[in-house]
Design a protein around this motif. Structure first.
Motif, mmCIF file in Angstrom:
data_model
loop_
_atom_site.group_PDB
_atom_site.id
_atom_site.type_symbol
_atom_site.label_atom_id
_atom_site.label_comp_id
_atom_site.label_asym_id
_atom_site.label_seq_id
_atom_site.Cartn_x
_atom_site.Cartn_y
_atom_site.Cartn_z
ATOM 1 N N VAL A 1 14.000 -11.384 16.486
ATOM 2 C CA VAL A 1 12.701 -11.030 15.824
ATOM 3 C C VAL A 1 12.249 -12.601 15.293
ATOM 4 N N LEU A 2 11.045 -12.785 15.521
ATOM 5 C CA LEU A 2 10.454 -14.152 14.898
ATOM 6 C C LEU A 2 9.811 -13.761 13.863
ATOM 7 N N PHE A 3 10.090 -14.579 12.723
ATOM 8 C CA PHE A 3 9.463 -14.359 11.380
ATOM 9 C C PHE A 3 8.432 -15.442 10.895
ATOM 10 N N ASP A 4 7.528 -15.151 10.052
ATOM 11 C CA ASP A 4 6.744 -16.052 9.518
ATOM 12 C C ASP A 4 7.079 -16.867 8.434
ATOM 13 N N ASP A 5 6.326 -17.655 7.790
ATOM 14 C CA ASP A 5 6.895 -18.529 6.693
ATOM 15 C C ASP A 5 7.086 -17.606 5.397
ATOM 16 N N GLU A 6 6.729 -16.474 5.556
ATOM 17 C CA GLU A 6 6.990 -15.628 4.214
ATOM 18 C C GLU A 6 8.056 -14.549 4.454
ATOM 19 N N GLY A 7 8.620 -14.779 5.699
ATOM 20 C CA GLY A 7 9.819 -13.860 6.034
ATOM 21 C C GLY A 7 9.415 -12.715 6.404
ATOM 22 N N GLN A 8 8.046 -12.540 7.092
ATOM 23 C CA GLN A 8 7.820 -11.271 7.531
ATOM 24 C C GLN A 8 7.838 -11.323 8.971
ATOM 25 N N PRO A 9 8.250 -10.194 9.753
ATOM 26 C CA PRO A 9 8.054 -10.345 11.382
ATOM 27 C C PRO A 9 6.654 -10.633 12.068
ATOM 28 N N LEU A 10 6.658 -11.529 12.621
ATOM 29 C CA LEU A 10 5.347 -11.835 13.500
ATOM 30 C C LEU A 10 5.081 -10.584 14.251
ATOM 31 N N LEU A 11 3.936 -10.315 14.248
ATOM 32 C CA LEU A 11 3.352 -8.942 14.941
ATOM 33 C C LEU A 11 2.729 -9.607 16.356
ATOM 34 N N ASP A 12 2.754 -8.852 17.351
ATOM 35 C CA ASP A 12 2.436 -9.261 18.684
ATOM 36 C C ASP A 12 0.846 -8.881 18.927
ATOM 37 N N THR A 13 0.300 -9.166 20.194
ATOM 38 C CA THR A 13 -1.127 -8.710 20.582
ATOM 39 C C THR A 13 -1.144 -7.530 21.530
ATOM 40 N N TRP A 14 -0.147 -7.008 21.854
ATOM 41 C CA TRP A 14 0.098 -5.658 22.545
ATOM 42 C C TRP A 14 0.291 -4.440 21.741
ATOM 43 N N GLU A 15 -0.014 -3.334 22.559
ATOM 44 C CA GLU A 15 0.192 -2.179 21.817
ATOM 45 C C GLU A 15 1.612 -1.512 21.574
ATOM 46 N N SER A 16 2.051 -1.580 20.384
ATOM 47 C CA SER A 16 3.302 -1.032 20.301
ATOM 48 C C SER A 16 3.632 0.273 20.741
ATOM 49 N N ILE A 17 4.924 0.753 21.039
ATOM 50 C CA ILE A 17 5.142 2.045 21.539
ATOM 51 C C ILE A 17 5.845 2.731 20.319
ATOM 52 N N ILE A 18 6.728 2.395 19.568
ATOM 53 C CA ILE A 18 7.483 2.926 18.442
ATOM 54 C C ILE A 18 6.961 2.109 17.051
ATOM 55 N N THR A 19 7.304 2.599 16.008
ATOM 56 C CA THR A 19 7.037 2.113 14.649
ATOM 57 C C THR A 19 8.109 1.170 14.296
ATOM 58 N N PRO A 20 7.673 -0.115 13.699
ATOM 59 C CA PRO A 20 8.826 -0.602 13.012
ATOM 60 C C PRO A 20 9.789 0.048 12.209
ATOM 61 N N LYS A 21 9.409 1.104 11.616
ATOM 62 C CA LYS A 21 10.660 1.582 10.746
ATOM 63 C C LYS A 21 11.427 2.511 11.604
ATOM 64 N N LEU A 22 11.155 3.053 12.698
ATOM 65 C CA LEU A 22 11.999 3.620 13.890
ATOM 66 C C LEU A 22 13.010 2.716 14.247
ATOM 67 N N TRP A 23 12.389 1.514 14.559
ATOM 68 C CA TRP A 23 13.144 0.510 15.199
ATOM 69 C C TRP A 23 14.180 -0.222 14.348
ATOM 70 N N SER A 24 13.824 -0.340 13.007
ATOM 71 C CA SER A 24 14.471 -0.890 11.965
ATOM 72 C C SER A 24 15.843 0.189 11.757
ATOM 73 N N GLN A 25 15.489 1.406 11.745
ATOM 74 C CA GLN A 25 16.444 2.418 11.602
ATOM 75 C C GLN A 25 17.446 2.578 12.669
ATOM 76 N N VAL A 26 16.929 2.287 13.791
ATOM 77 C CA VAL A 26 17.927 2.276 14.953
ATOM 78 C C VAL A 26 19.038 1.215 14.854
ATOM 79 N N GLN A 27 18.699 -0.100 14.382
ATOM 80 C CA GLN A 27 19.286 -1.226 14.196
ATOM 81 C C GLN A 27 20.339 -1.151 13.067
ATOM 82 N N PHE A 28 19.732 -0.573 12.040
ATOM 83 C CA PHE A 28 20.939 0.020 10.862
ATOM 84 C C PHE A 28 21.998 0.815 11.589
ATOM 85 N N GLU A 29 21.581 1.892 12.507
ATOM 86 C CA GLU A 29 22.362 2.648 12.820
ATOM 87 C C GLU A 29 23.468 1.978 14.003
#
Length: 380
Positions: free
Chosen positions: A302-330
């Motif tokens: 993940v590429l983060f901005d200067d404030e520590g937040q993930p940079l968002l892309d210009t294409w349409e996402s398929i899942i929510t960031p919350k679901l992706w994050s939950q999968v990473q913790f699991e």
């Protein structure tokens, strides 16, 4: 004083010289003498860096020029032709040796085979297209020069000044040209990496487009609904207790078409689960990262901005960031239970809800989901 023919000293009576030793000579022009040797079974080395479509048109043209040089030099027919199509002579790869030590080398099996064949007499000379096709790393050039000095057989170019590494002056020139070619490659790599970083920071996709979006044609980059549904299912099934292996097995049983491969694999599913792009976040694993991305950690992409937040892309996402994050913790939870430390590759444990024998394999190999771990395809 006698003017008759000299009489051989008695010391040479009954003295025989073996045939192979007769006529031994020395010359101050050793390089010229060795360069004049006409190989009876030469080899031809051909290489081109990029051939995405596998047409091999570039190496075919190089072979034509090498053949012209062979005829002009009156060498024998080529005994072996060493082709390395779509192969870089610059990019190094980390290699773990049998003793556990690590080295960084350019993987060029045909070039290494040429060195072995020249050293063992399988071929007795080499024609290469041009020096920048032959080598880009000084280490490779020195390996070749060592063998040339040992076997004393010509290795000559087909273009330019027709450099011949049998000559010491040409060897020194080759060393300087190789260093300059290396600098050119490094300069290009630096510029490209900077462009990739800039594009990533602006939310633009870099590298291959992942499964779930159109990968070519007028719909390139647009959501493919059928594939997007499969992606959502992968993430939901993983959170419900399935492993990458069991998900892949189920998809193969259901005959769901995989991305650019014959069958689904656990590696393919694992990489999709770690890809931030599915959640609309920018993925970047290029050279400008202070810490390199690791195979088992999606957050490291993940590429983060200067404030520590993930940079968002210009294409349409398929899942929510919350679901992706939950999968990473699991994902990390399963790895920790298996004794795998962060940053290490390994096998995810069998989830308690799965039947014995179901394994989720995690490794760093490339797959067909468009989420390869190489810098080039992860950037952006």
């Amino acid at each position: 004083m006698s003017t008759g023919p000299a009489i051989a000293p008695a010391v040479w009576e009954d003295f025989d010289v073996p045939a192979h030793a007769r006529g031994g000579q020395v010359t101050l022009n050793l390089d010229d003498h060795l360069a004049a040797y006409a190989p009876k079974r030469p080899g031809a080395y051909l290489r081109i860096s990029s051939d995405h479509f596998g047409l091999e048109a570039g190496v075919d043209r190089q072979l034509d020029d090498a053949e012209d040089s062979r005829v002009r030099l009156r060498w024998g027919p080529f005994a072996k032709i060493y082709r390395e199509n779509d192969t870089s002579a610059f990019k190094k790869r980390k290699v773990v040796k049998p003793d556990g030590s690590i080295d960084w080398i350019v993987l060029r099996p045909e070039f290494r085979q040429l060195l072995a064949d020249l050293a063992h007499g399988v071929i007795d000379g080499v024609i290469f297209y041009d020096l920048d096709r032959l080598v880009r790393q000084p280490r490779d050039l020195e390996d070749l020069i060592d063998i040339v000095e040992y076997v004393k057989r010509p290795v000559t170019g087909a273009t330019g000044g027709r450099m011949n590494l049998i000559n010491d002056s040409d060897r020194h020139m080759a060393r300087m040209m190789c260093v300059m070619a290396l600098k050119s490659s490094e300069d290009t790599a630096r510029r490209v990496a900077r462009q990739h970083l800039s594009a990533a920071q602006n939310g633009l996709a870099q590298g291959r487009i992942a499964y779930g979006w159109g990968r070519k044609g007028e719909h390139k980059g647009q959501l493919v609904p059928e594939e997007a549904d499969v992606v959502v299912r992968i993430f939901q099934d993983f959170l419900s207790g399935e492993s990458a292996y069991s998900i892949a097995k189920t998809f193969n049983t259901e005959r769901i078409e995989p991305p650019a491969a014959r069958t689904w694999s656990s590696t393919m599913v694992a990489k999709m689960l770690r890809n931030p792009r599915y959640a609309g976040m920018v993925s970047y694993a290029g050279r400008h990262r202070v810490k390199a991305a690791t195979a088992g950690d999606g957050w490291s992409l993940v590429l983060f901005d200067d404030e520590g937040q993930p940079l968002l892309d210009t294409w349409e996402s398929i899942i929510t960031p919350k679901l992706w994050s939950q999968v990473q913790f699991e994902w990390q939870h399963r790895r920790q239970k298996a004794g795998i430390k962060p940053g290490e590759s390994g096998t995810a444990p069998v989830n308690k809800y799965l039947s014995p024998g179901s394994f989720g394999v995690i490794n760093a190999g490339a797959d067909s989901s468009g989420t390869s771990t190489s810098n080039a395809s992860q950037e952006g």
